[in-house]
Design an enzyme around this catalytic site. Structure first.
Site, PDB file in Angstrom:
ATOM      1  N   ASP A 154      -3.913 -84.228 -23.404  1.00  0.00           N
ATOM      2  CA  ASP A 154      -3.622 -85.148 -24.516  1.00  0.00           C
ATOM      3  C   ASP A 154      -2.964 -86.444 -24.044  1.00  0.00           C
ATOM      4  O   ASP A 154      -3.250 -87.512 -24.583  1.00  0.00           O
ATOM      5  CB  ASP A 154      -2.685 -84.471 -25.533  1.00  0.00           C
TER       6      ASP A 154
HETATM    7  P1  NDP Z   1      -2.155 -80.543 -23.047  1.00  0.00           P
HETATM    8  O1  NDP Z   1      -1.624 -79.409 -23.842  1.00  0.00           O
HETATM    9  O2  NDP Z   1      -2.782 -81.670 -23.758  1.00  0.00           O
HETATM   10  O3  NDP Z   1      -3.244 -80.032 -21.982  1.00  0.00           O
HETATM   11  C1  NDP Z   1      -2.954 -79.092 -21.031  1.00  0.00           C
HETATM   12  C2  NDP Z   1      -4.220 -78.762 -20.269  1.00  0.00           C
HETATM   13  O4  NDP Z   1      -3.844 -77.943 -19.188  1.00  0.00           O
HETATM   14  C3  NDP Z   1      -5.228 -77.994 -21.098  1.00  0.00           C
HETATM   15  O5  NDP Z   1      -6.283 -78.824 -21.493  1.00  0.00           O
HETATM   16  C4  NDP Z   1      -5.660 -76.827 -20.196  1.00  0.00           C
HETATM   17  O6  NDP Z   1      -7.074 -76.891 -19.985  1.00  0.00           O
HETATM   18  C5  NDP Z   1      -4.951 -77.110 -18.878  1.00  0.00           C
HETATM   19  N1  NDP Z   1      -4.419 -75.888 -18.269  1.00  0.00           N
HETATM   20  C6  NDP Z   1      -3.803 -74.838 -18.859  1.00  0.00           C
HETATM   21  N2  NDP Z   1      -3.522 -73.904 -17.951  1.00  0.00           N
HETATM   22  C7  NDP Z   1      -3.961 -74.367 -16.762  1.00  0.00           C
HETATM   23  C8  NDP Z   1      -3.954 -73.840 -15.429  1.00  0.00           C
HETATM   24  N3  NDP Z   1      -3.421 -72.642 -15.144  1.00  0.00           N
HETATM   25  N4  NDP Z   1      -4.497 -74.582 -14.448  1.00  0.00           N
HETATM   26  C9  NDP Z   1      -5.041 -75.784 -14.711  1.00  0.00           C
HETATM   27  N5  NDP Z   1      -5.078 -76.335 -15.955  1.00  0.00           N
HETATM   28  C10 NDP Z   1      -4.539 -75.615 -16.957  1.00  0.00           C
HETATM   29  O7  NDP Z   1      -0.951 -81.018 -22.118  1.00  0.00           O
HETATM   30  P2  NDP Z   1      -0.291 -82.457 -21.926  1.00  0.00           P
HETATM   31  O8  NDP Z   1       0.872 -82.209 -21.024  1.00  0.00           O
HETATM   32  O9  NDP Z   1      -1.322 -83.457 -21.517  1.00  0.00           O
HETATM   33  O10 NDP Z   1       0.176 -82.871 -23.387  1.00  0.00           O
HETATM   34  C11 NDP Z   1       1.291 -82.272 -24.041  1.00  0.00           C
HETATM   35  C12 NDP Z   1       0.971 -81.982 -25.501  1.00  0.00           C
HETATM   36  O11 NDP Z   1       2.102 -81.322 -26.109  1.00  0.00           O
HETATM   37  C13 NDP Z   1       0.735 -83.247 -26.305  1.00  0.00           C
HETATM   38  O12 NDP Z   1      -0.168 -83.004 -27.331  1.00  0.00           O
HETATM   39  C14 NDP Z   1       2.121 -83.523 -26.867  1.00  0.00           C
HETATM   40  O13 NDP Z   1       2.113 -84.335 -28.023  1.00  0.00           O
HETATM   41  C15 NDP Z   1       2.555 -82.109 -27.201  1.00  0.00           C
HETATM   42  N6  NDP Z   1       4.000 -82.096 -27.379  1.00  0.00           N
HETATM   43  C16 NDP Z   1       4.831 -82.145 -26.298  1.00  0.00           C
HETATM   44  C17 NDP Z   1       6.199 -82.263 -26.499  1.00  0.00           C
HETATM   45  C18 NDP Z   1       7.134 -82.400 -25.367  1.00  0.00           C
HETATM   46  O14 NDP Z   1       8.316 -82.555 -25.641  1.00  0.00           O
HETATM   47  N7  NDP Z   1       6.682 -82.362 -24.130  1.00  0.00           N
HETATM   48  C19 NDP Z   1       6.776 -82.302 -27.824  1.00  0.00           C
HETATM   49  C20 NDP Z   1       5.808 -82.222 -28.874  1.00  0.00           C
HETATM   50  C21 NDP Z   1       4.489 -82.128 -28.634  1.00  0.00           C
HETATM   51  P3  NDP Z   1      -7.881 -75.577 -19.532  1.00  0.00           P
HETATM   52  O15 NDP Z   1      -7.589 -74.534 -20.541  1.00  0.00           O
HETATM   53  O16 NDP Z   1      -9.296 -76.027 -19.500  1.00  0.00           O
HETATM   54  O17 NDP Z   1      -7.364 -75.207 -18.161  1.00  0.00           O
END
Ligand code: NDP
Length: 450
Positions: free
Chosen positions: A377
């Site tokens: 994201d």
């Molecule tokens: P995302 O949640 O957008 O994406 C994480 C990605 O990591 C997934 O698409 C997944 O794809 C991949 N993933 C998961 N496990 C593994 C693994 N073992 N190895 C490799 N890849 C993996 O993360 P971002 O950090 O980009 O974004 C954070 C999100 O959380 C945002 O939407 C934000 O608004 C929200 N949020 C965060 C807050 C904070 O304080 N940090 C607060 C409020 C909301 P796949 O399954 O294909 O591997």
């Protein structure tokens, strides 16, 4: 010095310790010291409270502490970094519940007679019971959502906004009905999507602080008043900062039901050709090893894979070959504020190599490779280009402006917001599919072989 004076002095020391702790917690390098000062302050406060002349129930208090303190200590040590928001939600809820229970006890105990209280104390009791109950019930729902015991998707029902607003108004009118507060806590958090839970927890945390402060007024306890206010103020500030980092108002987080499945335009067509390019670790290793500048973009997937130590190793290898490596930190990458900073600090990544979003964004156009590890994201160009996207307007890391983009993730699955990412279809982008730790280890081996 009388016993009362000594206790007041100890409480003053506690207050100073809490303020200092917050001050030191504001930087990753001094945060461990801040934690220790806060814990010391808490210890002094406990000792001072035990020294109170009117305290009788030592045995029951000690039994409860002996049973639950080890559970708390074990849970805090054993909790996975990715489960930290749930943990905070649970601890916060317990704090709110405790404030509400203290208010209930006080209602029965305070002068002039049980149940008949003066107006000033009565208001404090009501506030602490009310806010504490909202915080307790809301935090438990937040915990359930993050732990996936309750669906992380916003749970909406017809007229939900109206119902929530009406409930809020009803709270003001029937402030004495604590059951209403509990119900409001549940209904207030239920429609909010899982991705917004950290913001909600931070807000509920502020509520708990205010409930504790109100209890402090009832008990005439300055430490509770000041520490409750500190928690209230810092929780409120954190909530506002997180909202700002996502370019969303707090009202939008609370009433917007963000993350509902929305049918809308997908992708910024101009930057994509609809094809996904997958690369081998060897290909990516060559790209990295012969680059001048590499920017690593960590996300939630890096935390899941626990790949931080491996990433550090890869960066060291590249630096030995003369590559300039930095890390781009998005304020809401991962699942809690500062998530990425904590992870990378754990792997002893030198702090000056971590760059905040505003500082690093202008540098992407001069970057050879943006290495996106488990982030989704926070690098989604739809947030910039696609007015129909649910995350439109959220500031992102502009990795698509780098010469080449490498994305490490396991599949084409979306991130927490549940939406597609056109970056993966950009002709500049190659995907290295697999668990982030396994992929980074392959990269390390391939770079060593070059
Ligand atoms: P995302 O949640 O957008 O994406 C994480 C990605 O990591 C997934 O698409 C997944 O794809 C991949 N993933 C998961 N496990 C593994 C693994 N073992 N190895 C490799 N890849 C993996 O993360 P971002 O950090 O980009 O974004 C954070 C999100 O959380 C945002 O939407 C934000 O608004 C929200 N949020 C965060 C807050 C904070 O304080 N940090 C607060 C409020 C909301 P796949 O399954 O294909 O591997």
């Amino acid at each position: 010095m009388s016993r009362a004076d000594a206790i007041a002095l100890a409480y003053l020391v506690t207050i100073i310790a809490f303020v200092l702790a917050l001050r030191f917690l504001s930087s990753p390098t001094t945060a461990p010291l801040g934690n220790r000062i806060g814990a010391l302050g808490m210890l002094i406060a406990l000792a001072a409270t035990f020294a109170q002349a009117h305290l009788h129930n030592y045995l029951s208090i000690l039994i409860v502490m002996a049973v639950f303190a080890p559970i708390g200590a074990y849970a805090a040590r054993a909790v996975k970094m990715t489960a930290m928001p749930q943990m905070v939600a649970l601890f916060n809820g317990v704090g709110g519940g405790a404030a509400a229970l203290v208010a209930l006890a006080d209602f029965h105990n305070v002068a002039p007679a049980p149940g008949r209280v003066h107006a000033d104390v009565g208001i404090s009791i009501m506030l602490s019971a009310l806010i504490g109950s909202v915080s307790f019930a809301g935090s438990l729902v937040a915990f359930g959502k993050l732990q996936e015991l309750v669906s992380g998707r916003p749970i909406v029902y017809p007229g939900q906004k109206v119902v929530n607003l009406a409930l809020m108004a009803a709270q003001a009118l029937v402030i004495a009905l604590i059951c209403g507060a509990l119900l409001f806590g549940v209904l207030f958090v239920l429609p909010i999507g899982g991705a917004d839970m950290p913001v909600v927890i931070s807000l509920l945390n502020a509520f708990t602080g205010l409930a504790a402060a109100a209890t402090g007024f009832v008990l005439h306890n300055n430490v509770l008043i000041v520490s409750g206010m500190l928690v209230g103020a810092s929780g409120t500030l954190l909530t506002i900062l997180m909202g700002r980092a996502m370019n969303r108002s707090i009202a939008n987080v609370l009433f917007g039901a963000f993350g509902q499945i929305v049918a809308g335009p997908v992708g910024a067509a101009a930057d994509t050709d609809g094809a996904v390019r997958s690369a081998s670790a060897e290909d990516v290793a060559v790209m990295l090893a012969y680059a001048k500048r590499v920017v690593v973009v960590p996300g939630y997937g890096l935390a899941v894979a626990q790949a931080q130590h491996d990433v550090r190793q890869l960066a060291d290898l590249l630096e030995e070959r003369g590559v300039d490596v930095t890390y781009a930190i998005h304020p809401v990458a991962g699942r809690m504020p500062g998530h990425m900073n904590v992870l990378l600090a754990e792997a002893n990544v030198p702090y000056p190599q971590l760059k905040e979003m505003d500082d690093v964004n202008p540098e992407f156009s001069r970057t050879d490779v943006a290495l996106v590890i488990g982030a989704n994201d926070v690098v989604n160009p739809d947030a910039r280009n696609n007015t129909g996207s649910p995350i439109y307007g959220m500031p992102i890391l502009n990795v698509d402006q780098a010469q080449q983009v490498v994305v490490l993730k396991r599949s084409m699955n979306p991130g927490f917001a549940g939406i597609d990412n056109p970056l993966f279809l950009n002709p500049k982008t190659v995907m290295l599919f697999g668990d982030a730790k396994v992929s980074v280890d392959k990269l390390i081996a391939s770079v060593k072989n070059l």
